[in-house]
Each structure stands twice: as C-alpha cells, then as structure tokens.
Design a protein around this motif. Sequence first.
Motif, mmCIF file in Angstrom:
data_model
loop_
_atom_site.group_PDB
_atom_site.id
_atom_site.type_symbol
_atom_site.label_atom_id
_atom_site.label_comp_id
_atom_site.label_asym_id
_atom_site.label_seq_id
_atom_site.Cartn_x
_atom_site.Cartn_y
_atom_site.Cartn_z
ATOM 1 N N LEU A 104 -0.584 69.145 -20.097
ATOM 2 C CA LEU A 104 -1.310 68.641 -21.247
ATOM 3 C C LEU A 104 -0.615 69.149 -22.497
ATOM 4 N N GLU A 105 -0.182 68.219 -23.333
ATOM 5 C CA GLU A 105 0.384 68.577 -24.629
ATOM 6 C C GLU A 105 -0.745 68.458 -25.648
ATOM 7 N N ILE A 106 -0.968 69.505 -26.415
ATOM 8 C CA ILE A 106 -2.093 69.504 -27.355
ATOM 9 C C ILE A 106 -1.646 69.983 -28.732
ATOM 10 N N THR A 107 -2.171 69.292 -29.729
ATOM 11 C CA THR A 107 -1.983 69.685 -31.116
ATOM 12 C C THR A 107 -3.361 69.750 -31.756
ATOM 13 N N VAL A 108 -3.731 70.918 -32.231
ATOM 14 C CA VAL A 108 -5.027 71.134 -32.865
ATOM 15 C C VAL A 108 -4.760 71.374 -34.345
ATOM 16 N N ALA A 109 -5.287 70.480 -35.182
ATOM 17 C CA ALA A 109 -4.986 70.554 -36.615
ATOM 18 C C ALA A 109 -6.262 70.649 -37.447
ATOM 19 N N PRO A 110 -6.446 71.778 -38.145
ATOM 20 C CA PRO A 110 -7.569 71.872 -39.078
ATOM 21 C C PRO A 110 -7.267 71.014 -40.299
ATOM 22 N N LEU A 111 -8.286 70.367 -40.827
ATOM 23 C CA LEU A 111 -8.108 69.504 -41.999
ATOM 24 C C LEU A 111 -8.930 70.038 -43.170
ATOM 25 N N GLY A 112 -8.408 69.805 -44.359
ATOM 26 C CA GLY A 112 -9.159 70.152 -45.562
ATOM 27 C C GLY A 112 -9.351 71.634 -45.786
ATOM 28 N N THR A 113 -8.391 72.433 -45.353
ATOM 29 C CA THR A 113 -8.539 73.883 -45.521
ATOM 30 C C THR A 113 -8.033 74.367 -46.875
ATOM 31 N N GLY A 114 -7.328 73.495 -47.616
ATOM 32 C CA GLY A 114 -6.777 73.905 -48.904
ATOM 33 C C GLY A 114 -5.449 74.617 -48.774
ATOM 34 N N ASP A 115 -4.894 74.672 -47.567
ATOM 35 C CA ASP A 115 -3.628 75.351 -47.313
ATOM 36 C C ASP A 115 -2.792 74.467 -46.393
ATOM 37 N N THR A 116 -1.509 74.356 -46.675
ATOM 38 C CA THR A 116 -0.647 73.526 -45.829
ATOM 39 C C THR A 116 -0.202 74.247 -44.563
ATOM 40 N N SER A 117 -0.333 75.542 -44.498
ATOM 41 C CA SER A 117 0.078 76.310 -43.325
ATOM 42 C C SER A 117 -1.001 76.267 -42.241
ATOM 43 N N VAL A 118 -0.565 76.115 -40.987
ATOM 44 C CA VAL A 118 -1.503 76.131 -39.864
ATOM 45 C C VAL A 118 -1.167 77.228 -38.849
ATOM 46 N N LYS A 171 -11.030 71.870 -24.804
ATOM 47 C CA LYS A 171 -12.265 71.939 -25.597
ATOM 48 C C LYS A 171 -12.366 73.276 -26.334
ATOM 49 N N LYS A 172 -12.001 74.354 -25.655
ATOM 50 C CA LYS A 172 -12.021 75.676 -26.298
ATOM 51 C C LYS A 172 -11.026 75.720 -27.452
ATOM 52 N N LEU A 173 -9.819 75.172 -27.228
ATOM 53 C CA LEU A 173 -8.807 75.169 -28.277
ATOM 54 C C LEU A 173 -9.251 74.346 -29.480
ATOM 55 N N HIS A 174 -9.897 73.224 -29.236
ATOM 56 C CA HIS A 174 -10.393 72.380 -30.314
ATOM 57 C C HIS A 174 -11.383 73.152 -31.207
ATOM 58 N N ASN A 175 -12.134 74.036 -30.611
ATOM 59 C CA ASN A 175 -13.144 74.790 -31.364
ATOM 60 C C ASN A 175 -12.592 75.985 -32.128
ATOM 61 N N VAL A 176 -11.376 76.420 -31.813
ATOM 62 C CA VAL A 176 -10.812 77.612 -32.472
ATOM 63 C C VAL A 176 -10.781 77.480 -33.994
ATOM 64 N N PRO A 177 -10.259 76.400 -34.573
ATOM 65 C CA PRO A 177 -10.243 76.321 -36.041
ATOM 66 C C PRO A 177 -11.641 76.369 -36.671
ATOM 67 N N PHE A 178 -12.641 75.817 -35.985
ATOM 68 C CA PHE A 178 -14.012 75.913 -36.501
ATOM 69 C C PHE A 178 -14.436 77.376 -36.564
ATOM 70 N N GLN A 179 -14.077 78.140 -35.537
ATOM 71 C CA GLN A 179 -14.417 79.562 -35.505
ATOM 72 C C GLN A 179 -13.658 80.337 -36.584
ATOM 73 N N GLU A 180 -12.534 79.767 -37.033
ATOM 74 C CA GLU A 180 -11.722 80.394 -38.086
ATOM 75 C C GLU A 180 -12.107 79.891 -39.479
ATOM 76 N N GLY A 181 -13.159 79.067 -39.572
ATOM 77 C CA GLY A 181 -13.657 78.636 -40.867
ATOM 78 C C GLY A 181 -13.363 77.197 -41.259
ATOM 79 N N ALA A 182 -12.581 76.464 -40.468
ATOM 80 C CA ALA A 182 -12.307 75.061 -40.791
ATOM 81 C C ALA A 182 -13.586 74.247 -40.637
ATOM 82 N N MET A 183 -13.714 73.219 -41.443
ATOM 83 C CA MET A 183 -14.897 72.359 -41.385
ATOM 84 C C MET A 183 -14.608 71.021 -40.715
#
Length: 99
Positions: free
Chosen positions: A4-18, A58-70
């Motif tokens: 499984l190739e996965i890319t998890v991208a937080p959006l709207g964080t105000g920062d271009t770095s992920v 599913k766990k990976l998808h939730n990581v950015p939410f736990q880090e503050g992404a909306m």
Amino acid sequence: MALLEITVAPLGTGDTSVSKYVAACHKLLELEEGIKYQLTPMSTVIEGDIDRLFEVAKKLHNVPFQEGAMRVSTSMKIDDRRDKESTIHGKILSVKSKL
C-alpha cells in the motif's frame, strides 16, 4: 502480501512543510506489528496483510488531526498480487536486475 502506497497530507495548516506530520506517521508505524514500511520522497510504502494495511492506513490518516490539522487528504494505491509473493524489496530488486 499486499503493498500500500500512502500519502497523508494535512491541508490549511498555514505552513508549506509537512515533514513533522510525516515524522509523526512514521513514529506510529514503528509501533505497528506485522508490517514493513519504507519512506520515499513523495509517500510511504507499507507491506503486510491487506486487512492489516487498511487498519494502519486509518490510523495514519488520523495522525495529522492529532497534530492539530483540521483537514486531511489521504491518497492510497494498493498492489495486491495473488499469483506470487510481492514485497517492497522484491519489487526494487526486480527493477534493478533489469538496469
């Protein structure tokens, strides 16, 4: 074994770095049993039982939410081969043998 190739991208964080989100995802992967994974410049490839891969995704998808992404956008690509065993290492070796 599926890949499984996965890319998890937080959006709207105000920062271009992920990279901090990628690092947090890889910390989670270090704790997961029964899978292998490899970081690439644009994604992460995970190897394991297909049902287990979906659990981990599913766990990976939730990581950015736990880090503050909306908002989070996750893309996945699955290689589930049933005719022979497929591994991350095996796929790389196959290409290298043809170079």
